[in-house]
Design a protein around this motif. Structure first.
Motif, PDB file in Angstrom:
ATOM      1  N   GLU A   1       8.354 -11.312   7.502  1.00  0.00           N
ATOM      2  CA  GLU A   1       7.805 -11.845   8.750  1.00  0.00           C
ATOM      3  C   GLU A   1       8.750 -12.835   9.406  1.00  0.00           C
ATOM      4  N   SER A   2       9.485 -13.588   8.590  1.00  0.00           N
ATOM      5  CA  SER A   2      10.398 -14.604   9.134  1.00  0.00           C
ATOM      6  C   SER A   2      11.533 -13.988   9.948  1.00  0.00           C
ATOM      7  N   MET A   3      11.775 -12.678   9.767  1.00  0.00           N
ATOM      8  CA  MET A   3      12.881 -12.013  10.459  1.00  0.00           C
ATOM      9  C   MET A   3      12.409 -11.156  11.632  1.00  0.00           C
ATOM     10  N   GLN A   4      11.100 -11.052  11.857  1.00  0.00           N
ATOM     11  CA  GLN A   4      10.591 -10.117  12.855  1.00  0.00           C
ATOM     12  C   GLN A   4      11.116 -10.411  14.253  1.00  0.00           C
ATOM     13  N   GLU A   5      11.104 -11.668  14.642  1.00  0.00           N
ATOM     14  CA  GLU A   5      11.580 -12.000  15.987  1.00  0.00           C
ATOM     15  C   GLU A   5      13.068 -11.733  16.126  1.00  0.00           C
ATOM     16  N   ARG A   6      13.838 -12.078  15.081  1.00  0.00           N
ATOM     17  CA  ARG A   6      15.288 -11.885  15.143  1.00  0.00           C
ATOM     18  C   ARG A   6      15.639 -10.402  15.250  1.00  0.00           C
ATOM     19  N   LEU A   7      14.844  -9.551  14.615  1.00  0.00           N
ATOM     20  CA  LEU A   7      15.154  -8.129  14.586  1.00  0.00           C
ATOM     21  C   LEU A   7      14.494  -7.350  15.719  1.00  0.00           C
ATOM     22  N   SER A   8      13.795  -8.032  16.604  1.00  0.00           N
ATOM     23  CA  SER A   8      13.158  -7.335  17.724  1.00  0.00           C
ATOM     24  C   SER A   8      14.180  -6.862  18.756  1.00  0.00           C
ATOM     25  N   GLY A   9      15.391  -7.426  18.687  1.00  0.00           N
ATOM     26  CA  GLY A   9      16.481  -7.012  19.564  1.00  0.00           C
ATOM     27  C   GLY A   9      17.672  -6.569  18.740  1.00  0.00           C
ATOM     28  N   PRO A  10      18.811  -6.296  19.399  1.00  0.00           N
ATOM     29  CA  PRO A  10      19.968  -5.775  18.676  1.00  0.00           C
ATOM     30  C   PRO A  10      20.742  -6.870  17.944  1.00  0.00           C
ATOM     31  N   LEU A  11      21.242  -6.551  16.768  1.00  0.00           N
ATOM     32  CA  LEU A  11      22.247  -7.383  16.109  1.00  0.00           C
ATOM     33  C   LEU A  11      23.611  -6.948  16.617  1.00  0.00           C
ATOM     34  N   ASP A  12      24.517  -7.892  16.777  1.00  0.00           N
ATOM     35  CA  ASP A  12      25.880  -7.561  17.180  1.00  0.00           C
ATOM     36  C   ASP A  12      26.871  -7.726  16.040  1.00  0.00           C
ATOM     37  N   ASP A  13      26.402  -8.336  14.941  1.00  0.00           N
ATOM     38  CA  ASP A  13      27.266  -8.599  13.799  1.00  0.00           C
ATOM     39  C   ASP A  13      26.395  -8.549  12.548  1.00  0.00           C
ATOM     40  N   PRO A  14      26.892  -7.988  11.436  1.00  0.00           N
ATOM     41  CA  PRO A  14      26.064  -7.938  10.226  1.00  0.00           C
ATOM     42  C   PRO A  14      25.553  -9.296   9.773  1.00  0.00           C
ATOM     43  N   ASP A  15      26.330 -10.351  10.008  1.00  0.00           N
ATOM     44  CA  ASP A  15      25.938 -11.685   9.557  1.00  0.00           C
ATOM     45  C   ASP A  15      25.120 -12.453  10.572  1.00  0.00           C
ATOM     46  N   ASP A  16      24.781 -11.832  11.675  1.00  0.00           N
ATOM     47  CA  ASP A  16      24.080 -12.505  12.752  1.00  0.00           C
ATOM     48  C   ASP A  16      22.707 -13.013  12.289  1.00  0.00           C
ATOM     49  N   GLY A  17      22.473 -14.304  12.422  1.00  0.00           N
ATOM     50  CA  GLY A  17      21.149 -14.870  12.189  1.00  0.00           C
ATOM     51  C   GLY A  17      20.718 -14.964  10.750  1.00  0.00           C
ATOM     52  N   GLY A  18      21.648 -14.816   9.820  1.00  0.00           N
ATOM     53  CA  GLY A  18      21.288 -14.942   8.413  1.00  0.00           C
ATOM     54  C   GLY A  18      20.447 -13.795   7.882  1.00  0.00           C
ATOM     55  N   VAL A  19      20.475 -12.644   8.566  1.00  0.00           N
ATOM     56  CA  VAL A  19      19.632 -11.523   8.161  1.00  0.00           C
ATOM     57  C   VAL A  19      20.045 -10.995   6.788  1.00  0.00           C
ATOM     58  N   ILE A  20      21.345 -10.906   6.548  1.00  0.00           N
ATOM     59  CA  ILE A  20      21.809 -10.365   5.263  1.00  0.00           C
ATOM     60  C   ILE A  20      21.305 -11.213   4.104  1.00  0.00           C
ATOM     61  N   ASP A  21      21.455 -12.513   4.216  1.00  0.00           N
ATOM     62  CA  ASP A  21      21.019 -13.382   3.122  1.00  0.00           C
ATOM     63  C   ASP A  21      19.509 -13.319   2.934  1.00  0.00           C
ATOM     64  N   ALA A  22      18.772 -13.216   4.032  1.00  0.00           N
ATOM     65  CA  ALA A  22      17.312 -13.157   3.928  1.00  0.00           C
ATOM     66  C   ALA A  22      16.864 -11.914   3.169  1.00  0.00           C
ATOM     67  N   PHE A  23      17.402 -10.760   3.535  1.00  0.00           N
ATOM     68  CA  PHE A  23      17.008  -9.531   2.853  1.00  0.00           C
ATOM     69  C   PHE A  23      17.683  -9.396   1.500  1.00  0.00           C
ATOM     70  N   GLY A  24      18.836 -10.047   1.342  1.00  0.00           N
ATOM     71  CA  GLY A  24      19.486 -10.031   0.038  1.00  0.00           C
ATOM     72  C   GLY A  24      18.620 -10.623  -1.049  1.00  0.00           C
ATOM     73  N   ALA A  25      17.735 -11.537  -0.680  1.00  0.00           N
ATOM     74  CA  ALA A  25      16.845 -12.156  -1.669  1.00  0.00           C
ATOM     75  C   ALA A  25      15.825 -11.173  -2.234  1.00  0.00           C
ATOM     76  N   LEU A  26      15.676  -9.991  -1.602  1.00  0.00           N
ATOM     77  CA  LEU A  26      14.774  -8.963  -2.126  1.00  0.00           C
ATOM     78  C   LEU A  26      15.461  -8.040  -3.117  1.00  0.00           C
ATOM     79  N   LEU A  27      16.806  -8.104  -3.184  1.00  0.00           N
ATOM     80  CA  LEU A  27      17.592  -7.098  -3.881  1.00  0.00           C
ATOM     81  C   LEU A  27      18.109  -7.618  -5.221  1.00  0.00           C
ATOM     82  N   PRO A  28      18.469  -6.697  -6.123  1.00  0.00           N
ATOM     83  CA  PRO A  28      19.059  -7.119  -7.387  1.00  0.00           C
ATOM     84  C   PRO A  28      20.495  -7.576  -7.186  1.00  0.00           C
ATOM     85  N   GLU A  29      20.920  -8.521  -7.961  1.00  0.00           N
ATOM     86  CA  GLU A  29      22.267  -9.062  -7.821  1.00  0.00           C
ATOM     87  C   GLU A  29      23.307  -7.958  -7.994  1.00  0.00           C
ATOM     88  N   GLY A  30      24.257  -7.931  -7.075  1.00  0.00           N
ATOM     89  CA  GLY A  30      25.305  -6.914  -7.132  1.00  0.00           C
ATOM     90  C   GLY A  30      26.189  -7.004  -5.905  1.00  0.00           C
TER      91      GLY A  30
END
Length: 276
Positions: A71-100
């Motif tokens: 939910e914390s990312m819904q507003e950020r993702l309602s539009g286009p990202l221009d960079d993979p690191d834009d808005g801390g999205v990678i780190d936010a979703f990375g917390a759902l994933l296994p370390e690797g």
């Protein structure tokens, strides 16, 4: 392809991750062990077998019932990202994933919704052309889920890349009003962003029962966020952006293959020429 990031370490210990990859325990006297994508410690999808000669596979299992959107990312993702690191999205979703190690890919996709066994189904068409039907069942592989096709291109004269986006739950589970809302937004020019964890599996038939024993590169994106967006884009014929976190350690592809992927994904789309 919009942009590729550098490989980076993401995730939390596997025991704490909501999503992780696993191998099914083999019972005494049992058959080959399944390679699994787990969600909340339940097997969600059976994946391509480790041998590299079995057909490409993503098969939804009965315990696949959960989405992993934030939910914390819904507003950020309602539009286009221009960079993979834009808005801390990678780190936010990375917390759902296994370390690797993960390779971030930012893609523009125009999804086509596929119903297994019907027009456009990879498992009934291209896969049968290379592997033939299952020798026990006498039928094509069956993924037990609708999915989206988004891209394909030639790797070389005897290999082809196929790209899929796989929802964690079927589109029929989506909320109709949210899908319609995204259709309306896209009609006004909005390009939202979805997020996925992805695998690259390179599979080649050892013995071909089909007409074309070519190598299939399967780039499969399992949706973390964007179920309503992908359905809306398919219905409206509109693009969405897809932030793919490609797992390097859990893909069935060598380092050289993984290194080629960004350039291959930047090629022009091309259908496979059968019978070559």
């Amino acid at each position: 392809m919009i942009k590729t990031g550098d490989p980076r370490t993401l995730g939390v210990p596997s025991s704490e991750a909501r999503l992780h990859f696993d191998t099914e325990l083999q019972e005494l006297g049992g058959g080959p062990r399944r390679r699994l994508l787990m969600v909340d410690d339940e097997p969600a999808f059976e994946l391509s077998f480790y041998c590299g000669t079995c057909p490409l596979l993503f098969r939804r299992l009965e315990t696949a019932r959960e989405k992993l959107s934030l939910e914390s990312m819904q507003e950020r993702l309602s539009g286009p990202l221009d960079d993979p690191d834009d808005g801390g999205v990678i780190d936010a979703f990375g917390a759902l994933l296994p370390e690797g190690e993960y390779l971030p890919l930012l893609l523009s996709v125009e999804p086509q919704l596929i119903i297994p066994g019907k027009e456009g189904d990879y498992f009934s068409d291209e896969q049968v052309t290379s592997w033939g039907v299952d020798q026990f069942w006498g039928l094509p592989e069956y993924p037990h889920t609708p999915y989206y096709r988004t891209f394909e291109t030639a790797v070389d004269t005897d290999a082809h890349l196929y790209e899929f986006v796989v929802p964690m739950v079927p589109p029929t589970w989506n909320q109709r009003e949210r899908v319609e809302e995204y259709v309306a937004r896209m009609g006004q020019g909005t390009v939202p962003t979805a997020v996925a964890v992805s695998t690259l599996d390179v599979c080649q038939p050892a013995i071909s029962f089909g007409d074309d024993p070519s190598v299939h590169w399967g780039l499969t994106h399992f949706l973390l966020d964007g179920h309503h967006k992908l359905e809306a884009a398919a219905a409206a014929g509109r693009p969405v952006r897809l932030l793919s976190l490609l797992t390097l350690g859990e893909s069935l592809a060598g380092a050289d293959d993984r290194a080629r992927l960004p350039a291959l994904r930047a090629q022009s789309r091309s259908a496979r020429a059968t019978g070559t």
